[in-house]
Enzyme design. Sequence first.
Site, short mmCIF file in Angstrom:
data_model
loop_
_atom_site.label_atom_id
_atom_site.label_comp_id
_atom_site.label_asym_id
_atom_site.label_seq_id
_atom_site.Cartn_x
_atom_site.Cartn_y
_atom_site.Cartn_z
N ASP A 16 8.02 6.89 -2.05
CA ASP A 16 7.63 6.39 -0.72
C ASP A 16 8.53 6.91 0.39
OD1 ASP A 16 5.68 4.93 -1.99
OD2 ASP A 16 6.66 2.97 -1.70
N LYS B 211 6.22 -0.12 5.65
CA LYS B 211 4.83 0.37 5.49
C LYS B 211 3.98 -0.69 4.83
CE LYS B 211 5.08 0.96 0.80
NZ LYS B 211 4.45 0.08 -0.15
P1 ATP Z 1 8.24 -0.20 -2.57
O1 ATP Z 1 7.31 -0.82 -1.58
O2 ATP Z 1 8.65 1.21 -2.17
O3 ATP Z 1 7.78 -0.29 -3.98
P2 ATP Z 1 9.87 -2.52 -2.23
O4 ATP Z 1 9.70 -2.73 -0.77
O5 ATP Z 1 9.04 -3.35 -3.14
O6 ATP Z 1 9.63 -0.98 -2.54
P3 ATP Z 1 12.69 -2.41 -1.88
O7 ATP Z 1 12.97 -3.33 -0.73
O8 ATP Z 1 12.73 -0.95 -1.61
O9 ATP Z 1 11.34 -2.78 -2.61
O10 ATP Z 1 13.74 -2.81 -3.02
C1 ATP Z 1 13.51 -2.58 -4.41
C2 ATP Z 1 14.86 -2.62 -5.11
O11 ATP Z 1 15.58 -1.45 -4.72
C3 ATP Z 1 15.72 -3.78 -4.68
O12 ATP Z 1 15.56 -4.87 -5.54
C4 ATP Z 1 17.13 -3.22 -4.73
O13 ATP Z 1 17.76 -3.52 -5.96
C5 ATP Z 1 16.97 -1.71 -4.69
N1 ATP Z 1 17.49 -1.07 -3.44
C6 ATP Z 1 18.16 0.09 -3.41
N2 ATP Z 1 18.47 0.44 -2.15
C7 ATP Z 1 17.98 -0.53 -1.36
C8 ATP Z 1 17.98 -0.72 0.04
N3 ATP Z 1 18.59 0.12 0.87
N4 ATP Z 1 17.34 -1.79 0.53
C9 ATP Z 1 16.73 -2.65 -0.31
N5 ATP Z 1 16.73 -2.53 -1.65
C10 ATP Z 1 17.33 -1.48 -2.18
#
Ligand code: ATP
Length: 316
Positions: free
Chosen positions: A150, A23
Amino acid sequence: MTSGSTPPASAAVRSVTVRVPAKVNVQLAVGPPRPDGFHDLANVFLAVGLYDDVTATEADGLRVTVSGADAAAVPTDTSNLAARAAQLLAARHGREPNVHLHIAKDIPVAGGMAGGSADGAGALLACDELWGTRTDPEELLGICAELGSDVPFSLVGGAALGRGRGERLTTLSVKGPLYWVFAVADGGLSTPEVYGEFDRLAAGRTVPEPDPSPAVLDALGSGDPADLAAALGAIDGGNDLQPAALSLRPALAATLAAGTAAGALAALVSGSGPTCAFLAADESAAADIAAALAASGTCRKARVAQAPAPGAAVVG
Ligand code: ATP
């Protein structure tokens, strides 16, 4: 649990694959901190065509494996949102969470594109299908909200306004295709740290209650990228977390400038960052912006994606 890079192999074992999108927050209005530490949001979610595939395969215990360029950055223990989704669904139906979850990861990790949330929603749908538990859609959304703010949006896709922490969704009308370019940074940003920086920068001033911009919602509905860019310009870019992300990662200013110089109609940090999102006039402008960003040295890679993308869906 173990980690690895090999998807399930045996053809005799049943498996279900779900594809789930990333997203971008077209607008992210952030209110003052609530007593529970979260912030009320007006979160205009748009699903974009970068996907993770989550495959759930029958197994004797709970196991997570991950493949893809950024696999090493993804946890394979029960902190992985996909594993937690399997546990929550299994508990709801009084069964053991016995499943091998394989994540083929293409969404940037810790990039502000809800990659972990996508995997949580994908695992939930894949396990529900594999186990034949036929969970009511409203209950699935409830489990998603328990997993994270989210996650409900990752399940439904398209475009939606998220209120509360972002988990209370209202579907929005959106016309596509809208072409976006995503500049993926080296390393991630922690969402809680970015909110902490938001609070630090906001100290001493009154943070207004968050509201969606009617002009942004109208422009999404009409699908005109120039109108959407103008509406974002009128609200200072649209992402209230952007100053906090730039404060923690000042180099992102050069990435935003490079995309703007290459012709992007709008340039914003995606959610909590550090991925930067650029709205293009059309497909060929998107290709030009991606090429210029890749050559600029201000990001690790640049990806073009169309929006809106569908939510989590069984693909195999
Ligand atoms: P958001 O946009 O919802 O704030 P994000 O995209 O910034 O999230 P994610 O890729 O969801 O961040 O990852 C955040 C942290 O979540 C990672 O550093 C990791 O430690 C943890 N994590 C847990 N499950 C997962 C997963 N399936 N894929 C990626 N990271 C994960």
